[in-house]
Design an enzyme around this catalytic site. Structure first.
Site, mmCIF file in Angstrom:
data_model
loop_
_atom_site.group_PDB
_atom_site.id
_atom_site.type_symbol
_atom_site.label_atom_id
_atom_site.label_comp_id
_atom_site.label_asym_id
_atom_site.label_seq_id
_atom_site.Cartn_x
_atom_site.Cartn_y
_atom_site.Cartn_z
ATOM 1 N N LYS A 1 27.129 41.583 50.691
ATOM 2 C CA LYS A 1 27.389 40.557 51.315
ATOM 3 C C LYS A 1 26.187 40.110 52.527
ATOM 4 C CE LYS A 1 31.363 40.418 48.980
ATOM 5 N NZ LYS A 1 31.582 38.881 48.327
ATOM 6 N N SER B 1 31.793 38.178 53.016
ATOM 7 C CA SER B 1 32.767 39.167 53.762
ATOM 8 C C SER B 1 33.040 39.560 54.969
ATOM 9 C CB SER B 1 32.817 40.094 52.957
ATOM 10 O OG SER B 1 33.585 41.331 53.353
ATOM 11 N N ASP C 1 34.739 33.663 34.899
ATOM 12 C CA ASP C 1 35.313 34.228 35.816
ATOM 13 C C ASP C 1 34.816 35.217 34.350
ATOM 14 O OD1 ASP C 1 37.498 35.374 38.175
ATOM 15 O OD2 ASP C 1 37.468 36.671 36.960
ATOM 16 N N ILE D 1 40.874 34.154 45.447
ATOM 17 C CA ILE D 1 40.884 33.328 46.631
ATOM 18 C C ILE D 1 39.985 31.562 45.753
ATOM 19 C CG2 ILE D 1 38.252 32.256 48.374
ATOM 20 C CD1 ILE D 1 39.244 35.522 49.490
ATOM 21 N N ASP E 1 30.209 37.331 32.597
ATOM 22 C CA ASP E 1 29.849 38.696 34.127
ATOM 23 C C ASP E 1 28.593 37.044 34.535
ATOM 24 O OD1 ASP E 1 29.224 40.450 35.450
ATOM 25 O OD2 ASP E 1 29.139 41.865 33.945
ATOM 26 N N VAL E 2 28.493 37.531 36.323
ATOM 27 C CA VAL E 2 28.354 36.719 37.129
ATOM 28 C C VAL E 2 26.263 37.973 37.073
ATOM 29 C CG1 VAL E 2 29.683 35.772 39.001
ATOM 30 C CG2 VAL E 2 28.265 38.119 39.122
ATOM 31 N N THR F 1 45.766 39.126 48.598
ATOM 32 C CA THR F 1 45.422 38.459 46.845
ATOM 33 C C THR F 1 44.986 39.687 46.105
ATOM 34 O OG1 THR F 1 42.791 39.551 47.417
ATOM 35 C CG2 THR F 1 43.016 36.864 47.869
ATOM 36 N N TYR G 1 28.868 47.364 49.619
ATOM 37 C CA TYR G 1 29.536 46.200 49.661
ATOM 38 C C TYR G 1 29.132 45.355 51.229
ATOM 39 C CZ TYR G 1 33.590 42.499 49.635
ATOM 40 O OH TYR G 1 34.035 41.714 50.019
HETATM 41 P P1 NAP Z 1 40.058 38.444 42.947
HETATM 42 O O1 NAP Z 1 41.334 38.209 43.812
HETATM 43 O O2 NAP Z 1 39.607 40.352 42.868
HETATM 44 O O3 NAP Z 1 39.431 37.434 42.317
HETATM 45 C C1 NAP Z 1 37.726 38.204 42.060
HETATM 46 C C2 NAP Z 1 37.738 37.378 40.791
HETATM 47 O O4 NAP Z 1 35.596 37.380 40.269
HETATM 48 C C3 NAP Z 1 38.416 38.282 39.872
HETATM 49 O O5 NAP Z 1 38.869 37.339 39.045
HETATM 50 C C4 NAP Z 1 37.333 39.145 38.606
HETATM 51 O O6 NAP Z 1 37.827 39.156 37.513
HETATM 52 C C5 NAP Z 1 35.888 37.859 39.370
HETATM 53 N N1 NAP Z 1 34.933 39.215 39.078
HETATM 54 C C6 NAP Z 1 34.408 40.540 39.446
HETATM 55 N N2 NAP Z 1 33.324 40.271 38.951
HETATM 56 C C7 NAP Z 1 33.800 39.731 38.564
HETATM 57 C C8 NAP Z 1 31.567 39.278 37.626
HETATM 58 N N3 NAP Z 1 30.545 40.420 37.718
HETATM 59 N N4 NAP Z 1 31.420 38.321 37.014
HETATM 60 C C9 NAP Z 1 32.476 37.180 36.985
HETATM 61 N N5 NAP Z 1 33.635 37.607 37.396
HETATM 62 C C10 NAP Z 1 33.924 38.905 38.306
HETATM 63 O O7 NAP Z 1 39.641 38.917 44.672
HETATM 64 P P2 NAP Z 1 39.722 38.312 46.378
HETATM 65 O O8 NAP Z 1 40.241 38.930 47.187
HETATM 66 O O9 NAP Z 1 40.344 36.277 45.422
HETATM 67 O O10 NAP Z 1 38.271 37.855 46.233
HETATM 68 C C11 NAP Z 1 37.383 36.360 45.714
HETATM 69 C C12 NAP Z 1 36.337 36.592 46.981
HETATM 70 O O11 NAP Z 1 36.164 36.990 48.744
HETATM 71 C C13 NAP Z 1 34.723 38.120 46.443
HETATM 72 O O12 NAP Z 1 34.243 37.858 46.379
HETATM 73 C C14 NAP Z 1 35.954 38.630 48.163
HETATM 74 O O13 NAP Z 1 34.490 40.140 48.242
HETATM 75 C C15 NAP Z 1 35.368 38.090 48.653
HETATM 76 N N6 NAP Z 1 36.534 38.886 50.067
HETATM 77 C C16 NAP Z 1 38.076 38.774 50.178
HETATM 78 C C17 NAP Z 1 38.272 39.481 51.258
HETATM 79 C C18 NAP Z 1 40.002 39.499 50.812
HETATM 80 O O14 NAP Z 1 40.553 39.463 51.775
HETATM 81 N N7 NAP Z 1 40.534 39.120 50.251
HETATM 82 C C19 NAP Z 1 38.262 39.637 51.857
HETATM 83 C C20 NAP Z 1 36.937 39.658 52.713
HETATM 84 C C21 NAP Z 1 35.287 39.201 51.325
HETATM 85 P P3 NAP Z 1 38.180 40.723 37.230
HETATM 86 O O15 NAP Z 1 40.065 41.095 37.952
HETATM 87 O O16 NAP Z 1 37.845 40.979 35.746
HETATM 88 O O17 NAP Z 1 37.545 42.025 38.045
#
Ligand code: NAP
Length: 254
Positions: free
Chosen positions: A162, A145, A40, A21, A66-67, A193, A158
């Protein structure tokens, strides 16, 4: 300053910008001619996304942070200011998901989920807000989320984090409305994703067809679906929308 479609080019910071995302949000904001700071934990990924944006004529900077690490974040925001200027748009997409039965959640795991998802969002907002207050204009979109809206039997940590993000969003919206800053949240659900694919590979989520069957529109969403909504919420046109939770979830019943 470059203009596109009469829109002003802004400085946009996207956390979690190296994947899913966040990565799609970087592309959508770059298409609106904004200067993008891709932040990131995955520094190589952030550099790759920034390089791709530049290859398409955009202005972008990849940053490793790291956030949960406030000094590292402050240093990243200082670099963004020095390179592009003060932060005007913030999208917080960095997140960590986990699935555990409630009784198996250790205090350490609980803390890590809260740290990354909730406290990380707090740090990023606090790092960005002074620039926005000074400019009397700002846009923040937090990615929360749907699990926070309906609860989750195997994601109490989680979902609680959220849920905190949603209330943080509403609180900041009220605090900073007088400063011309809007703050909204998008709680995604069922978006394809790398995070979702990892959860499926580990058996924590069912296959796409099963997930799609639970979504009224009958299919999963894409990162672009969330990014398009985030791009709108960070636009000038969305200036009268604040403190809102915009579900982008195919009509999921919550
Ligand atoms: P993703 O593909 O895993 O992307 C998340 C990114 O955040 C990754 O590059 C990850 O790096 C980075 N990250 C993780 N921990 C971090 C930290 N401490 N500091 C800085 N960066 C960090 O996931 P996504 O599905 O796009 O998710 C994006 C957001 O949407 C998240 O907040 C997730 O909880 C939320 N969300 C997604 C869904 C869904 O259906 N996909 C549903 C509900 C909520 P690494 O890979 O190195 O860990």
């Amino acid at each position: 300053m470059p203009q596109t479609h009469g829109r002003r080019s802004r400085v946009a910071v996207v956390t979690g910008g190296a994947s899913g995302i966040g990565e799609a949000t970087c592309r959508h904001l770059a298409e609106r001619n904004h200067r993008i700071a891709v932040l990131d934990l995955d520094g190589d990924g952030a550099s790759r996304v920034a390089e791709e944006l530049r290859a398409h004529g955009g202005e972008a900077l990849g940053l490793t942070a790291d956030v949960t690490d406030r000094p590292a974040l402050d240093a990243a925001f200082a670099e963004i200011r020095a390179t592009f200027g003060p932060a005007e748009i913030l999208v917080t997409s960095a997140g960590l998901v986990a699935f555990d039965p409630f009784e198996n959640i250790t205090p350490e795991r609980w803390s890590r989920l809260i740290d990354v998802n909730l406290t990380g969002t707090f740090h990023c907002c606090q790092a960005a807000v002074p620039d926005m207050v000074a400019a009397r204009w700002g846009r923040i979109v937090t990615i929360s989320s749907s699990s926070a809206q309906r609860g989750s039997p195997t994601m109490a940590h989680y979902a609680a984090a959220k849920g905190g993000v949603i209330v943080l969003t509403k609180s900041l919206a009220r605090a900073y409305a007088p400063h011309g800053i809007t703050v909204n949240s998008i709680p995604p659900s069922g978006i394809e994703t790398p995070m979702q694919h990892r959860s499926q590979a580990e058996g924590d989520l069912p296959a796409n067809e099963v997930m799609a069957g639970t979504i009224p529109l009958g299919h999963l969403g894409t990162p672009d679906d969330i990014a398009a909504a985030a791009a709108f919420l960070t636009s000038d046109e969305a200036g009268f929308i604040t403190g809102q939770v915009l579900g982008v979830n195919g009509g999921a019943v919550l």
